[in-house]
Scaffold this motif. Structure first.
Motif, PDB file in Angstrom:
ATOM      1  N   ILE A   4       0.826  -1.211   0.000  1.00 56.79           N
ATOM      2  CA  ILE A   4       0.000   0.000   0.000  1.00 56.79           C
ATOM      3  C   ILE A   4       0.853   1.250   0.000  1.00 56.79           C
ATOM      4  N   LYS A   5       2.031   1.175   0.620  1.00 60.24           N
ATOM      5  CA  LYS A   5       2.944   2.318   0.585  1.00 60.24           C
ATOM      6  C   LYS A   5       3.500   2.512  -0.818  1.00 60.24           C
ATOM      7  N   ILE A   6       3.840   1.422  -1.489  1.00 63.46           N
ATOM      8  CA  ILE A   6       4.379   1.504  -2.846  1.00 63.46           C
ATOM      9  C   ILE A   6       3.342   2.102  -3.794  1.00 63.46           C
ATOM     10  N   TRP A   7       2.092   1.656  -3.681  1.00 62.79           N
ATOM     11  CA  TRP A   7       1.034   2.145  -4.567  1.00 62.79           C
ATOM     12  C   TRP A   7       0.324   3.374  -4.007  1.00 62.79           C
ATOM     13  N   GLY A   8       0.631   3.768  -2.785  1.00 61.57           N
ATOM     14  CA  GLY A   8       0.028   4.956  -2.177  1.00 61.57           C
ATOM     15  C   GLY A   8      -1.443   4.791  -1.860  1.00 61.57           C
TER      16      GLY A   8
END
Length: 65
Positions: A4-8
């Protein structure tokens, strides 16, 4: 949650997506180990419609808790 951090995305995105739209996830693109979800890049790309933002990195597995 790493993916979720990678894809925001929000914290609950992956779990909610799997619960509500499991058919969007390609076969073999996720797996649950106990309470930990492991999702492949191909799964996140299919569900979000967004290519891997880390294009330089060749890693195909992202752990999601």
């Amino acid at each position: 949650m790493i993916s979720i951090k990678i894809w925001g995305l929000s914290d609950s995105y992956v779990k909610t997506s799997l619960r509500q739209s499991k058919q969007k996830w390609p076969e073999g693109s996720y797996r649950k180990f106990g309470h930990t979800l492991v999702v492949k890049t191909v799964g996140m790309e299919a569900v979000t419609g967004i290519k891997d933002p880390r294009k330089k990195n060749d890693c195909h597995m992202t752990a999601v808790f």
